[in-house]
Design a protein around this motif. Structure first.
Motif, PDB file in Angstrom:
ATOM      1  N   PRO A  21       0.809  -1.221   0.000  1.00 15.17           N
ATOM      2  CA  PRO A  21       0.000   0.000   0.000  1.00 15.17           C
ATOM      3  C   PRO A  21       0.849   1.281   0.000  1.00 15.17           C
ATOM      4  N   SER A  22       2.113   1.166   0.342  1.00 12.28           N
ATOM      5  CA  SER A  22       2.980   2.348   0.388  1.00 12.28           C
ATOM      6  C   SER A  22       3.302   2.833  -1.030  1.00 12.28           C
ATOM      7  N   PRO A  23       3.516   4.135  -1.185  1.00 14.76           N
ATOM      8  CA  PRO A  23       3.820   4.693  -2.509  1.00 14.76           C
ATOM      9  C   PRO A  23       5.317   4.674  -2.838  1.00 14.76           C
ATOM     10  N   ASN A  24       6.029   3.652  -2.386  1.00 15.13           N
ATOM     11  CA  ASN A  24       7.479   3.635  -2.614  1.00 15.13           C
ATOM     12  C   ASN A  24       7.900   2.488  -3.530  1.00 15.13           C
ATOM     13  N   GLY A  54      -0.223  -7.009 -18.512  1.00 14.21           N
ATOM     14  CA  GLY A  54       0.617  -7.991 -17.828  1.00 14.21           C
ATOM     15  C   GLY A  54       0.462  -8.014 -16.329  1.00 14.21           C
ATOM     16  N   HIS A  55      -0.041  -6.922 -15.761  1.00 12.10           N
ATOM     17  CA  HIS A  55      -0.230  -6.883 -14.306  1.00 12.10           C
ATOM     18  C   HIS A  55      -1.263  -5.814 -13.976  1.00 12.10           C
ATOM     19  N   PRO A  56      -2.262  -6.139 -13.142  1.00 12.51           N
ATOM     20  CA  PRO A  56      -3.325  -5.175 -12.862  1.00 12.51           C
ATOM     21  C   PRO A  56      -2.871  -3.943 -12.083  1.00 12.51           C
ATOM     22  N   GLN A  57      -1.741  -4.006 -11.391  1.00  7.52           N
ATOM     23  CA  GLN A  57      -1.282  -2.863 -10.601  1.00  7.52           C
ATOM     24  C   GLN A  57      -0.132  -2.100 -11.274  1.00  7.52           C
ATOM     25  N   ALA A  58       0.187  -2.424 -12.503  1.00  5.12           N
ATOM     26  CA  ALA A  58       1.321  -1.775 -13.177  1.00  5.12           C
ATOM     27  C   ALA A  58       1.110  -0.265 -13.249  1.00  5.12           C
ATOM     28  N   HIS A  59       2.191   0.469 -12.987  1.00  2.00           N
ATOM     29  CA  HIS A  59       2.177   1.923 -13.097  1.00  2.00           C
ATOM     30  C   HIS A  59       2.496   2.374 -14.517  1.00  2.00           C
ATOM     31  N   ILE A  60       3.283   1.570 -15.233  1.00  2.00           N
ATOM     32  CA  ILE A  60       3.743   1.914 -16.576  1.00  2.00           C
ATOM     33  C   ILE A  60       3.552   0.704 -17.476  1.00  2.00           C
ATOM     34  N   ALA A  61       2.979   0.916 -18.669  1.00  3.91           N
ATOM     35  CA  ALA A  61       2.849  -0.149 -19.662  1.00  3.91           C
ATOM     36  C   ALA A  61       4.056  -0.093 -20.596  1.00  3.91           C
ATOM     37  N   VAL A  62       4.707  -1.230 -20.769  1.00  2.00           N
ATOM     38  CA  VAL A  62       5.887  -1.322 -21.631  1.00  2.00           C
ATOM     39  C   VAL A  62       5.479  -2.044 -22.911  1.00  2.00           C
ATOM     40  N   PRO A  63       5.538  -1.359 -24.055  1.00  5.47           N
ATOM     41  CA  PRO A  63       5.182  -2.023 -25.316  1.00  5.47           C
ATOM     42  C   PRO A  63       6.113  -3.206 -25.584  1.00  5.47           C
ATOM     43  N   PRO A  64       5.668  -4.147 -26.408  1.00  4.03           N
ATOM     44  CA  PRO A  64       6.540  -5.281 -26.741  1.00  4.03           C
ATOM     45  C   PRO A  64       7.874  -4.791 -27.301  1.00  4.03           C
ATOM     46  N   LEU A  65       8.935  -5.496 -26.929  1.00  2.14           N
ATOM     47  CA  LEU A  65      10.264  -5.137 -27.409  1.00  2.14           C
ATOM     48  C   LEU A  65      10.419  -5.576 -28.865  1.00  2.14           C
ATOM     49  N   VAL A  98      11.135   8.504  -6.359  1.00  2.00           N
ATOM     50  CA  VAL A  98      12.453   7.985  -6.752  1.00  2.00           C
ATOM     51  C   VAL A  98      12.333   6.704  -7.573  1.00  2.00           C
ATOM     52  N   ASN A  99      11.498   5.764  -7.139  1.00  2.00           N
ATOM     53  CA  ASN A  99      11.403   4.489  -7.848  1.00  2.00           C
ATOM     54  C   ASN A  99      10.796   4.654  -9.242  1.00  2.00           C
ATOM     55  N   ARG A 100       9.817   5.513  -9.388  1.00  2.85           N
ATOM     56  CA  ARG A 100       9.252   5.747 -10.728  1.00  2.85           C
ATOM     57  C   ARG A 100      10.304   6.364 -11.655  1.00  2.85           C
ATOM     58  N   ARG A 101      11.026   7.355 -11.155  1.00  2.16           N
ATOM     59  CA  ARG A 101      12.066   7.968 -11.990  1.00  2.16           C
ATOM     60  C   ARG A 101      13.144   6.949 -12.356  1.00  2.16           C
ATOM     61  N   ARG A 102      13.469   6.069 -11.422  1.00  2.00           N
ATOM     62  CA  ARG A 102      14.461   5.017 -11.706  1.00  2.00           C
ATOM     63  C   ARG A 102      13.947   4.094 -12.814  1.00  2.00           C
ATOM     64  N   VAL A 103      12.720   3.636 -12.693  1.00  2.00           N
ATOM     65  CA  VAL A 103      12.156   2.755 -13.714  1.00  2.00           C
ATOM     66  C   VAL A 103      12.165   3.453 -15.071  1.00  2.00           C
ATOM     67  N   GLU A 104      11.797   4.704 -15.116  1.00  2.00           N
ATOM     68  CA  GLU A 104      11.818   5.440 -16.390  1.00  2.00           C
ATOM     69  C   GLU A 104      13.228   5.531 -16.961  1.00  2.00           C
ATOM     70  N   ARG A 105      14.241   5.773 -16.093  1.00  5.65           N
ATOM     71  CA  ARG A 105      15.648   5.821 -16.548  1.00  5.65           C
ATOM     72  C   ARG A 105      16.093   4.460 -17.079  1.00  5.65           C
TER      73      ARG A 105
END
Length: 149
Positions: free
Chosen positions: A31-34, A43-54, A130-137
């Protein structure tokens, strides 16, 4: 998951509990936002970001993904599971040495490999994005590395 206090004093993977593979199909985000989870569309109901097929298959993308953490400061490979095409890294914060865990897995798909990428803090409630910015990087670095391969 909570980490032992010794994780704050370690370097690299020092002080962390042994790594175990992430079961992305059964992953329930806290439940934490970290945290931040990127996943293939649907691929996952709680995903924050959708990644198109590679634009490549999972076998071709695996060595690129496996080396990805080498390009980030204070980031150490903890363990990999080549048979799953999954790897985990720890990235420590520069100021306080807090460990965050990054897990990535490639999955086969009909239009190209799918990518799960999950970054989570082991301590605290909020990470101020921080974690969202890391995933985007990491996503941007992975895409660039795939183009260079």
């Amino acid at each position: 998951m909570s980490a032992p206090i010794g994780a704050l004093f370690g370097r690299g993977a020092g002080g962390l509990p042994p790594a175990e593979p992430v079961e992305f199909a059964r992953l329930v985000l806290p439940p934490s936002p970290n945290t931040c989870l990127a996943a293939p569309p649907g691929g996952h109901p709680q995903a924050h970001i959708a990644v198109p097929p590679l634009p490549v298959d999972a076998a071709t993308a695996w060595p690129v993904l496996r080396r990805l953490g080498e390009g980030f400061p204070r980031t150490t490979l903890i363990r990999d599971w080549p048979e799953r095409r999954q790897a985990q890294w720890v990235e420590r914060s520069g100021l306080m040495n807090y460990p965050d865990i990054i897990a990535a897995e490639l999955v086969p798909g009909s239009a190209g490999a799918g990518l799960f990428l999950y970054s989570r803090s082991l301590f605290g409630w909020s990470d101020l994005g921080v974690n969202r910015r890391r995933v985007e990087r990491w996503l941007a670095a992975f895409e660039a590395a795939l183009r260079r391969r």
